[in-house]
Motif scaffolding. Structure first.
Motif, mmCIF file in Angstrom:
data_model
loop_
_atom_site.group_PDB
_atom_site.id
_atom_site.type_symbol
_atom_site.label_atom_id
_atom_site.label_comp_id
_atom_site.label_asym_id
_atom_site.label_seq_id
_atom_site.Cartn_x
_atom_site.Cartn_y
_atom_site.Cartn_z
ATOM 1 N N ALA A 45 54.098 13.885 45.790
ATOM 2 C CA ALA A 45 53.866 14.804 44.671
ATOM 3 C C ALA A 45 52.495 14.606 44.032
ATOM 4 N N SER A 46 51.686 13.718 44.582
ATOM 5 C CA SER A 46 50.435 13.337 43.928
ATOM 6 C C SER A 46 49.280 14.259 44.300
ATOM 7 N N VAL A 47 48.331 14.360 43.369
ATOM 8 C CA VAL A 47 47.082 15.094 43.590
ATOM 9 C C VAL A 47 45.953 14.076 43.744
ATOM 10 N N VAL A 48 45.221 14.180 44.843
ATOM 11 C CA VAL A 48 44.152 13.228 45.150
ATOM 12 C C VAL A 48 42.856 13.986 45.388
ATOM 13 N N VAL A 49 41.762 13.472 44.834
ATOM 14 C CA VAL A 49 40.435 14.055 45.002
ATOM 15 C C VAL A 49 39.602 13.131 45.887
ATOM 16 N N ASP A 50 38.917 13.706 46.854
ATOM 17 C CA ASP A 50 37.978 12.975 47.706
ATOM 18 C C ASP A 50 36.572 13.441 47.338
ATOM 19 N N LEU A 51 35.826 12.605 46.640
ATOM 20 C CA LEU A 51 34.476 12.947 46.185
ATOM 21 C C LEU A 51 33.446 12.461 47.209
ATOM 22 N N GLY A 52 32.618 13.402 47.677
ATOM 23 C CA GLY A 52 31.703 13.080 48.760
ATOM 24 C C GLY A 52 32.476 13.038 50.062
ATOM 25 N N ALA A 53 33.262 14.087 50.303
ATOM 26 C CA ALA A 53 34.258 14.082 51.382
ATOM 27 C C ALA A 53 33.656 14.167 52.771
ATOM 28 N N GLY A 54 32.413 14.618 52.895
ATOM 29 C CA GLY A 54 31.806 14.721 54.213
ATOM 30 C C GLY A 54 32.585 15.672 55.106
ATOM 31 N N THR A 55 32.893 15.219 56.308
ATOM 32 C CA THR A 55 33.613 16.056 57.270
ATOM 33 C C THR A 55 35.124 15.900 57.175
#
Length: 227
Positions: A45-55
């Protein structure tokens, strides 16, 4: 505001560079990072952000474990490549946005933020601003996983540490980072010292829950937002 795309480097707009990006990165396995988030209570149920996600090396795998993943990168070419992979894999819970540390806003608090080898693109003043923005986007108790080139030595030790780093570099630039790549990083990017970064994390409102360093150059932080 700082032009984050300019600081990220022109190669991040180069489709040929992006096509070989995963190979040059060594196809890092995000398994331990996913496990670290799950160990802190994040799940379906979690929301996760990837900052500088690249490819999307992390984001694509994370979308199979968490409820929603937002992959953020300043490069329109990286974002396009990531969207194509997400579409091909049928990952409807993964969205890719063109933004950066200083501009991304999730709108509502998120449960976790992951960033790998991207924060060093910002000078230290802007790192501190970025870390405060990350803290502000996390819910209380939310988790930041920070992985980056961070220097765990004194200035007097730099020459010796760097000599060892260069000696272990790849010789083929298509297959890994060369000594010339590392030297360019030192000259033109903004990796900082551990003893400067950790006070920034504390000032932003994070508790440093776990730290690991490899070769005194690669820092891995698990941080929890206070409150």
């Amino acid at each position: 505001m700082l032009d984050e795309l300019a600081h990220a480097g022109a190669e991040h707009l180069d489709e040929a560079f992006i096509a070989g990006y995963d190979r040059k990165q060594g196809h890092p396995d995000p398994g331990e990072h996913l496990a670290a988030l799950e160990a802190r209570g994040l799940g379906a149920a979690s929301v996760v952000v990837d900052l500088g996600a690249g490819t999307g090396q992390f984001a694509l795998r994370a979308a199979r474990r968490f409820g929603r993943v937002i992959a953020v990168d300043v490069s329109p070419a990286m974002v396009a490549a990531l969207r194509a992979k997400a579409d091909a894999d049928g990952l409807a819970n993964l969205t890719a946005e063109r933004a950066g540390f200083l501009s991304f806003d999730p709108g509502t608090p998120v449960d976790g933020v992951f960033t790998r080898h991207a924060l060093h693109q910002l000078p230290d003043f802007w790192k501190a601003v970025a870390l405060q923005r990350i803290a502000d986007m996390l819910r209380p108790g939310g988790v930041l996983l920070l992985r980056d080139l961070i220097f765990d030595f004194s200035p007097a030790e730099a020459a010796g540490v760097f000599a060892g780093w260069f000696a272990g570099a790849a010789t083929d630039p298509a297959k890994g980072y060369t000594a010339a790549d590392y030297a360019e990083h030192i000259r033109t990017e903004h990796s900082t010292f551990r003893w400067l970064l950790e006070p920034m994390l504390t000032a932003a409102g994070f508790e440093i829950a776990h730290v690991h360093y490899e070769r005194r150059l690669y820092g891995a932080y698990t941080c929890v937002k206070s409150g």
